[in-house]
Design an enzyme around this catalytic site. Structure first.
Site, PDB file in Angstrom:
ATOM      1  N   GLY A 180       0.839  -1.192   0.000  1.00 18.68           N
ATOM      2  CA  GLY A 180       0.000   0.000   0.000  1.00 18.68           C
ATOM      3  C   GLY A 180       0.874   1.241   0.000  1.00 18.68           C
ATOM      4  N   LEU A 215      -1.003   7.427   2.452  1.00 18.14           N
ATOM      5  CA  LEU A 215      -0.244   8.263   3.380  1.00 18.14           C
ATOM      6  C   LEU A 215       0.590   7.411   4.325  1.00 18.14           C
ATOM      7  CD1 LEU A 215      -2.777  11.081   4.239  1.00 18.14           C
ATOM      8  CD2 LEU A 215      -0.783  11.178   2.766  1.00 18.14           C
ATOM      9  N   GLY A 243       1.447   3.982   4.057  1.00 17.88           N
ATOM     10  CA  GLY A 243       2.397   3.108   3.377  1.00 17.88           C
ATOM     11  C   GLY A 243       3.471   3.880   2.613  1.00 17.88           C
ATOM     12  N   HIS A 267     -20.523   9.203   6.581  1.00 20.87           N
ATOM     13  CA  HIS A 267     -20.302  10.643   6.445  1.00 20.87           C
ATOM     14  C   HIS A 267     -21.602  11.311   6.032  1.00 20.87           C
ATOM     15  CE1 HIS A 267     -18.458  14.390   5.356  1.00 20.87           C
ATOM     16  NE2 HIS A 267     -17.287  13.950   5.739  1.00 20.87           N
ATOM     17  N   ARG A 308     -19.257  13.441  12.827  1.00 20.69           N
ATOM     18  CA  ARG A 308     -19.966  12.859  11.683  1.00 20.69           C
ATOM     19  C   ARG A 308     -21.047  11.862  12.082  1.00 20.69           C
ATOM     20  NH1 ARG A 308     -14.399  12.034   8.238  1.00 20.69           N
ATOM     21  NH2 ARG A 308     -14.139  14.260   7.831  1.00 20.69           N
ATOM     22  N   HIS A 310     -17.767   5.947   4.644  1.00 22.49           N
ATOM     23  CA  HIS A 310     -16.625   6.779   4.304  1.00 22.49           C
ATOM     24  C   HIS A 310     -15.316   6.229   4.855  1.00 22.49           C
ATOM     25  CE1 HIS A 310     -14.307  10.283   3.534  1.00 22.49           C
ATOM     26  NE2 HIS A 310     -14.126  10.563   4.809  1.00 22.49           N
ATOM     27  N   GLU A 349      -5.320   3.345   8.046  1.00 21.27           N
ATOM     28  CA  GLU A 349      -6.714   2.917   8.214  1.00 21.27           C
ATOM     29  C   GLU A 349      -6.820   1.395   8.367  1.00 21.27           C
ATOM     30  OE1 GLU A 349      -9.363   4.335   5.126  1.00 21.27           O
ATOM     31  OE2 GLU A 349     -11.109   3.393   6.035  1.00 21.27           O
ATOM     32  N   LEU A 389      -5.789  11.637   8.041  1.00 24.39           N
ATOM     33  CA  LEU A 389      -4.521  12.013   7.422  1.00 24.39           C
ATOM     34  C   LEU A 389      -3.441  12.089   8.496  1.00 24.39           C
ATOM     35  CD1 LEU A 389      -5.726  14.781   4.942  1.00 24.39           C
ATOM     36  CD2 LEU A 389      -5.720  12.316   4.692  1.00 24.39           C
TER      37      LEU A 389
END
Lengths: 211, 248, 636
Positions: free
Chosen positions: C48, C51, C53, C274, C338, C402, C426, C442
Site C-alpha cells: 500500500g 499516506l 504506506g 459521512h 460525523r 466513508h 486505516e 490524514l
C-alpha cells in the site's frame, strides 16, 4: 561552459532555446528588411542609393553569413524536434485539435514554405536571374518590373502571409521558451505590422502607386 | 438515452475499433458508468469486458483517462473521464474511445496504458530532499500567499497523462513543468531548484517523450487546467541550470 | 444460538509504563536499534502506498533499510488517500485559541466515544505537530494567509481551529509529498517499487510474517516476495457496502488474508458514515462522492419542517425550515461529529426527504467570491455531478460509508499479534475508537508512516536477518498453491451472474442491516443471508478471460469473495456489541431522545476476533481510561 552548452543543446528545451534565439535574430533582420523596403516610396533614386549605402558600409556579407548560420541552426533544431515528435506522438484513429491556433499548427510547413520562397526571392531580387528586368544595382526598376505580374504579386503575398503566421506564433513561443511570457496579442500585432509593411510594396506597384 | 461507443480493443501488439451500441443509458451516468454497463453486459454474454483504468471516480487519483472523439477526457473542459456525465452528449451520438497514445505510454490492454514513465520523471528530481524528522518548525519560513497559490495551482496536477495524449509532439513537458513549478516557487524548494529542472528534463527526454514546441494543446486538455506559464518557468530554470555556475 | 466463542483476553499491549506524556519517549528509548551499516541487510515489505504506506516506505528507505513497496494502482501516487479533501489536524496552537496536545488527545478520545486506547491517541496528538513541519518542508502547499503563515480552519468535534488544509485537496497534496519522498528512495535504489501488483496472501513461517504472495496484475503471474518484516498499509474496507466514498479498487483482501493467517481483526463493525455526500442518482451508481466536512463551517443543514413538503428547496420559506443540527446541538451546531450529524439527519428525514446544505447565508454574509475561494472546487464538483448550481440552489446531501475505524489489531508498536506483521493507517484499528473525527485520518496515516513505525520497527529487526526462504519451503509452497487454487476456482465457476451483481446485493444487505442503525433481528437475518449469498457466489459467479492477463473482473472477484467473509464478521461484531457507541448504533441501546447509549460496564473493550473457519473467537482488550473519564458525549 562549452561542455554545458552541448549538454543544454542535447535537451529538448535546449533545442527549443536555439530556435528561439535564432528565430529572434531572423525576426530582427526581417523587421530591418521591411523598414528598408519602405524606401521604395521615396522614389527610384532613394531605393537604389539605400542599396549602395548598405554595400558601402560593409554590412552585407557579415549579415549574410550571420543569417545563414541562424537559418541552418534554426532548421537543424526544428528538424531534430520534428523527428523526435514523430517518434513520440501517438497516432489516433479519431483526432481533433482542441485549441492550438492555426499559426501554431502550421509552424513546420510554414517554415518550409518560407524557406522555398527565400530561395526564389534571392534568385529574383539578389542574383536577378528570375527577374524580368534583372539589372544589378537597379533595385527600384527590378522591383517595379516584378510586380507588374499578378502571379509574382500572388507568390509574394502567399509567402508574406506564411511569414506572418510564423511570426505570430514564433514571437510568443520564443518568449515562452526563454522563460518570459507575453500575451499572444503581442505576436499578432507584430505579425500584422510586418505583413502590412512587406505587402505595401507589391501592392503599391501593382496598383500603379509606385512606378 | 442511446450512444454508440466505438472502443479500441487490444490484447496483443495491435488492436482495432469495435462498435457497441448502448440504448438504455441515463444522462445522470458518468462516462465510466456507461462503460460499467457495457462491461456487465459483455461479461454476461461471455465476452471479455473492456479493460480501462479507473479508481477514485472523483477526479483526483488520475488513474482514468481516454480519448473520446479525439479529445483527452472528452468534451467537457477541466473534467476527468470519471466525472464526465452523459448529459453532455446528445442522444444518439457516436463516440470513438481510444487509449492515450504516445511512444512512452505503451498500451497494456484495450484502454489501459503504462504511465510508469511519469514516476521516473518524479524520481529523477521531483522532490525536496527532507528525510522524516529533519524539518524545522512549519512557521520558520513564511511563504508569501501568491507564491503558495502558484505552487498549489501547479501541484494540483493529477498525473493522468492527458497532456501527453493531447500533445502533437508527444511531450510530457506540462507534467514535468507542473512539478518543477510547484517546488520551484516555494522557498523550501530553492536549494534543488536548478538541478531539479535539469534532472527531470533529462529524464523526460531519455524516456522518449517529444520536445515541447509551445503548441498549446496540453493546457486545454488538462483536467486541472495547469497553465502553460509553468512550462515557461521550467524553460527559464533549465536555461539557468546550464548557464550559471550557481548550481552545478 | 451462539455465533461466537470467547477466548482469552489480550494481556499485553506493550504500552510503556510511565506518565502518558512520556510513554512515546520511553518506548523509543527502550526499543532496540539497528546499526546504520546493518540496516541494508534488513528487508521490509510495505503493502500500500497511501499516506501511511508511502510515508513508511520512504522513511524506512531513508533510514537505510531495503524496502519493497507494492500497490495495485499503476502508480504509488494514486492510493486513495489522494481523495481526502478537508484537512489534517495538528495541535500547533498557532491560533492561540486554547489548543494543546492534551486537548487534541482529549477531543480524539471523546470523539471516538471512549473506545480507543489512550496511550496511542496521546502519541498521535504529540506527533501531529511534527507532521505539519515535515510536510511543509517537503513543499506541501498548505493554504496560507497574507502574512505568509499557515491558515487553519475548524472541523467537526472541535472548538478550536487546528485543521491545516490545501483547498479541498489536502489528501492529494500530502500524498504527493509522501510519493515524492518515496520516488526519491526509488531513485536511490533503496526502495524497489512494484505497481500494478496485488497482495493475495501473507506468508507466515515459524510464527513470523516473512513475506507475501502477489499477483502481477498485468501478466497475471503469481509470485512470492520475502522480507524480515511485512507492513500492511492497505486502507479500509468501506467497499464491503458496495457504494462508499472509497475508490473502486479499495478492498480488504490484504488484511483479510492476514486475518485468516492468524492476525486478530479488531472492532470490524465500527464504520463511519459521512453525512455530506452527493446523493445517488440511480441504479447505475458506481460510487459515492464525498463533499468535505469543511463545508459545514459555513453551510447550514436543514430539512423541510413538514415531512410531506415536496416543494423545491428555494420555495420553502425560512419559517418552514428546520435547521435541526443548530436546534439540537447549539454549542457545536453544524459542526458536530460525523456520526452524530449522520444519525440526526437519518432520524429526522429517514432518508426519504431531502436534507439540504445551504450556503445562502454564507453568500450573503461573506459574498459569493469569498465562498468561492473557500469551497470553489467542491461546488464545481457538485455541479459537475448533479447539474445543479450550489450558489443558488441548496445542495442535496446524503449519508455514505466513508471510513472504517476497525481493522487489524495492533499493539502500541503497531504490530499485530503475528510477530513481524505491522499494520498502519486505516488498515489497523488503533486510534479512532468508535468514530473518527474529521481531519484525523490524514494525521494518523502520516504519524504511523513517518514516525511511529520507523521509530519502533528496529526493535523487531534487531533480531533479523532471519533464515533465507525459497519457494520450496513447505509453508511458502502451501500458501502459493492456495492462492493459485483460488484464482483457478474463480475462473472455473463460469456461472451466470456478474461479480458486480453480487457486490451490489451484498452492499445493499450490509447497508440495510449493518449500516447506520443496527438491530438484533436485522443482524441475525444478515448472518443467515450472507453465507447463502456467498455460497451462491461460488456457484454462479462468472469471470471471463484467463488468469494470465490483465483481468479486471478476476481482480474484482477475488476482492468481493473476501468482502463476503468480512461482512459476516462485521455482523457478528455488531451483534455481539449490545451497546451504541460512535458509528455503531444499536437500535436497542439509545437514550429517550435517540442518542447513542454506551454500556461501559459491559463493553469497554476492543473486540479482537480470531479466525477459526467456524465461529470466530473473541479476545477482549480491556480499555482503561486514566486521563479522559468516559462520559456521555455531549455536543449540545
Amino acid at each position: 561552459m562549452v561542455v554545458d552548452t552541448i549538454r543544454l543543446y542535447r535537451s529538448t528545451i535546449g533545442k527549443k532555446a536555439v530556435m528561439a534565439v535564432t528565430g529572434a535574430a531572423l525576426f530582427l533582420y526581417v523587421v530591418a528588411h521591411m523598414i528598408g523596403n519602405l524606401a521604395v516610396f521615396a522614389g527610384p533614386d532613394a531605393l537604389d542609393a539605400y542599396g549602395r549605402w548598405l554595400r558601402d558600409i560593409g554590412v552585407v556579407w557579415p549579415v549574410r553569413v550571420g543569417l545563414l548560420a541562424a537559418v541552418v541552426l534554426h532548421f537543424v533544431a526544428a528538424y531534430q524536434l520534428t523527428a523526435r515528435a514523430r517518434r513520440a506522438r501517438g497516432r489516433y484513429r479519431h483526432r481533433r485539435v482542441v485549441q492550438g491556433s492555426y499559426a501554431a499548427r502550421t509552424m513546420r510547413w510554414g517554415g518550409v514554405i518560407i524557406a522555398l520562397f527565400v530561395v526564389y526571392h534571392l534568385l529574383d531580387l539578389t542574383v536577378g536571374v528570375l527577374n524580368p528586368n534583372g539589372v544589378p544595382g537597379a533595385i527600384h526598376a527590378n522591383v517595379v518590373a516584378d510586380f507588374q505580374h499578378w502571379y509574382v504579386v500572388l507568390a509574394y503575398t502567399v509567402a508574406v502571409l506564411a511569414l506572418g503566421f510564423h511570426i505570430r506564433h514564433g514571437v510568443w513561443s520564443a518568449t515562452q521558451t526563454l522563460g518570459v511570457t507575453t500575451s499572444r496579442v503581442v505576436g499578432l500585432g507584430v505579425a500584422v505590422v510586418v505583413c502590412a509593411g512587406f505587402l505595401s510594396v507589391p501592392f503599391a506597384v501593382f496598383t500603379g502607386l509606385v512606378s | 438515452m442511446k450512444l454508440t461507443l466505438r472502443i479500441w480493443r487490444q490484447s496483443g501488439a495491435t488492436g482495432r475499433l469495435v462498435e457497441y451500441p448502448l440504448d438504455d443509458l441515463s444522462p445522470d451516468m458518468s462516462f465510466l458508468e456507461a462503460l460499467d454497463v457495457l462491461n456487465e453486459r459483455l461479461v454476461l454474454a461471455g465476452e471479455e469486458p473492456v479493460a480501462f483504468d479507473h479508481d477514485c471516480r472523483e477526479g483526483i487519483c488520475g488513474m482514468c483517462g481516454v480519448m473520446i472523439n479525439g479529445v483527452a477526457h472528452g468534451p467537457q473542459k477541466a473534467t476527468t473521464a470519471c466525472q464526465l456525465h452523459l448529459r453532455h452528449f446528445e442522444d444518439g451520438d457516436v463516440l470513438t474511445v481510444e487509449p492515450w497514445r504516445a511512444e512512452p505510454f505503451p498500451v497494456v490492454r484495450d484502454l489501459v496504458v503504462d504511465r510508469s514513465a511519469f514516476d521516473r520523471i518524479v524520481a529523477a528530481g521531483g522532490y525536496i530532499s527532507v528525510p522524516a524528522g529533519s524539518a524545522p518548525d512549519a512557521h520558520a519560513t513564511p511563504v508569501p500567499k501568491p507564491d503558495a497559490d502558484t505552487a498549489f495551482e501547479a501541484a494540483a496536477c493529477i498525473g493522468c497523462g492527458a497532456c501527453v495524449a493531447a500533445c502533437p509532439n508527444g511531450s510530457a513537458m506540462l507534467f514535468t513543468a507542473a512539478k518543477a513549478t510547484h517546488l520551484g516557487v516555494l522557498p523550501q524548494g530553492q536549494p534543488e531548484r536548478y538541478s531539479r529542472a535539469r534532472d527531470m528534463v533529462a529524464e523526460h527526454d531519455a524516456l522518449g517523450f517529444g520536445g515541447c514546441t509551445n503548441a498549446g494543446e496540453c493546457t486545454p486538455a488538462c483536467p486541472k487546467g495547469i497553465p502553460l506559464i509553468t512550462i515557461a518557468r521550467l524553460n527559464a530554470d533549465l536555461l539557468r541550470a546550464h548557464t550559471s555556475r550557481s548550481d552545478r | 444460538m451462539p455465533f461466537y466463542t470467547e477466548g482469552s483476553p489480550i494481556a499485553d499491549q506493550r504500552v510503556p509504563v510511565g506518565p502518558i506524556e512520556s510513554r512515546w519517549d520511553l518506548r523509543r528509548f527502550s526499543a532496540r536499534l539497528v546499526n546504520p551499516a546493518n540496516r541494508r541487510h534488513r528487508s521490509v515489505i510495505v503493502v500500500g502506498t497511501g499516506l501511511a504506506g508511502g510515508a513508511a516506505a520512504a522513511t524506512l528507505g531513508e533510514l537505510g533499510y531495503r524496502v519493497k513497496s507494492f500497490c495495485y494502482q499503476d502508480s504509488p501516487r494514486r492510493a486513495h488517500s489522494i481523495a481526502a479533501q478537508g484537512g489534517i489536524n495538528a495541535a500547533k496552537n498557532y491560533r492561540n485559541d486554547g489548543d494543546s496536545v492534551h486537548r487534541l488527545f482529549y477531543d480524539t478520545v471523546k470523539g471516538g466515544d471512549f473506545r480507543s486506547r489512550e496511550s496511542n491517541v496521546h502519541r498521535l496528538a504529540q506527533i501531529s505537530v511534527e507532521i505539519i513541519d515535515q510536510c511543509v518542508a517537503q513543499g506541501v502547499p498548505f493554504a496560507r494567509e497574507y502574512g505568509g503563515l499557515l491558515d487553519t480552519r475548524s472541523f467537526g468535534g472541535a472548538q478550536v481551529s487546528r485543521t491545516f488544509y490545501a483547498r479541498g485537496q489536502t489528501g492529494q497534496q500530502l500524498l504527493l509529498g509522501a510519493y515524492q519522498a518515496l520516488e526519491r528512495q526509488v531513485d536511490a535504489g533503496r526502495v524497489e517499487m512494484h505497481p500494478r501488483t496485488e497482495m493475495l496472501d501473507l506468508i507466515v513461517v515459524d510464527g513470523r510474517a516473512r513475506g507475501i504472495v502477489v499477483r502481477d496484475l498485468v501478466s497475471g503471474a503469481v509470485s512470492t516476495h520475502f522480507a524480515d518484516a511485512v507492513v500492511l498499509a492497505t486502507g479500509g474496507y468501506g467497499n464491503v457496502f458496495h457504494l462508499s466514498t472509497n475508490a473502486k479498487g479499495c478492498n480488504t483482501t490484504a488484511i483479510w488474508r492476514a486475518h485468516r493467517r492468524g492476525a486478530l481483526f479488531a472492532n470490524p463493525c465500527f464504520t463511519q458514515i459521512h453525512p455530506t455526500c452527493i446523493p445517488i442518482s440511480g441504479d447505475h451508481q458506481s460510487k459515492l462522492t464525498l463533499m468535505s466536512e469543511s463545508l459545514r463551517n459555513d453551510g447550514r443543514v436543514w430539512v423541510p419542517a413538514n415531512p410531506r413538503d415536496s416543494r423545491p428547496p428555494n420555495d420553502i420559506p425560512e419559517a418552514e425550515r428546520d435547521y435541526f443540527l443548530e436546534r439540537m446541538y447549539p454549542s457545536f451546531g453544524n459542526l458536530v461529529p460525523r456520526d452524530i450529524a449522520s444519525r440526526a439527519a437519518k432520524n429526522i428525514s429517514d432518508e426519504k426527504r431531502g436534507v439540504y446544505l445551504d450556503f445562502a447565508d454564507a453568500v450573503e454574509r461573506l459574498g459569493a467570491l469569498a465562498v468561492e475561494q473557500r469551497y470553489g472546487n467542491l461546488f464545481e464538483m457538485y455541479q459537475r455531478i448533479t447539474g445543479e448550481d450550489p450558489y443558488r440552489v441548496p445542495m442535496r446531501i446524503y449519508p455514505a460509508v466513508h471510513y472504517t475505524m476497525g481493522g487489524l489489531w495492533v499493539d502500541y508498536d503497531l504490530r499485530s499479534n503475528i510477530p513481524g506483521l505491522y499494520v498502519i493507517g486505516e488498515a489497523n484499528f488503533s486510534d479512532h475508537g468508535a468514530n473518527r473525527l474529521g481531519a484525523s485520518a490524514l494525521m494518523q496515516g502520516l504519524a504511523d508512516g513517518y514516525f511511529v513505525l520507523p521509530g519502533v520497527i528496529g526493535d523487531y529487526l534487531a533480531d533479523a536477518p532471519f533464515e533465507p526462504l525459497s519457494e520450496d519451503h513447505p509453508a511458502v509452497a502451501d500458501t502459493m498453491s492456495e492462492v493459485r487454487g483460488r484464482v483457478k476456482t474463480l475462473l472455473a465457476v463460469d456461472g451466470d451472474r456478474t461479480v458486480e451483481s453480487f457486490h451490489r446485493e451484498l452492499g445493499r444487505l450490509m447497508w440495510d442491516e449493518c449500516g447506520m442503525e443496527r438491530g438484533e433481528a436485522g443482524l441475525r437475518k444478515a448472518l443467515e443471508r450472507i453465507p447463502e449469498l456467498r455460497e451462491e457466489f461460488w456457484q454462479r459467479v462468472k469471470v471471463p478471460g484467463t488468469g494470465a492477463q490483465l483481468n479486471q473482473e478476476l481482480e474484482k472477484a477475488g476482492r468481493v469473495a473476501d468482502f463476503f467473509e468480512l461482512a459476516e464478521l462485521m455482523c457478528v461484531d455488531a451483534l455481539h456489541r449490545e451497546e451504541s457507541c460512535g458509528g455503531h448504533f444499536r437500535a436497542e441501546s439509545q437514550t429517550p431522545d435517540g442518542e447513542a447509549l454506551r454500556d461501559d460496564a459491559r463493553f469497554c473493550y476492543v473486540a479482537a476476533w480470531e479466525f477459526t473457519g467456524a465461529e470466530p473467537v473473541l479476545h477482549k482488550e480491556e480499555l482503561v481510561f486514566e486521563h479522559v473519564k468516559p462520559s456521555t458525549r455531549s455536543y449540545a
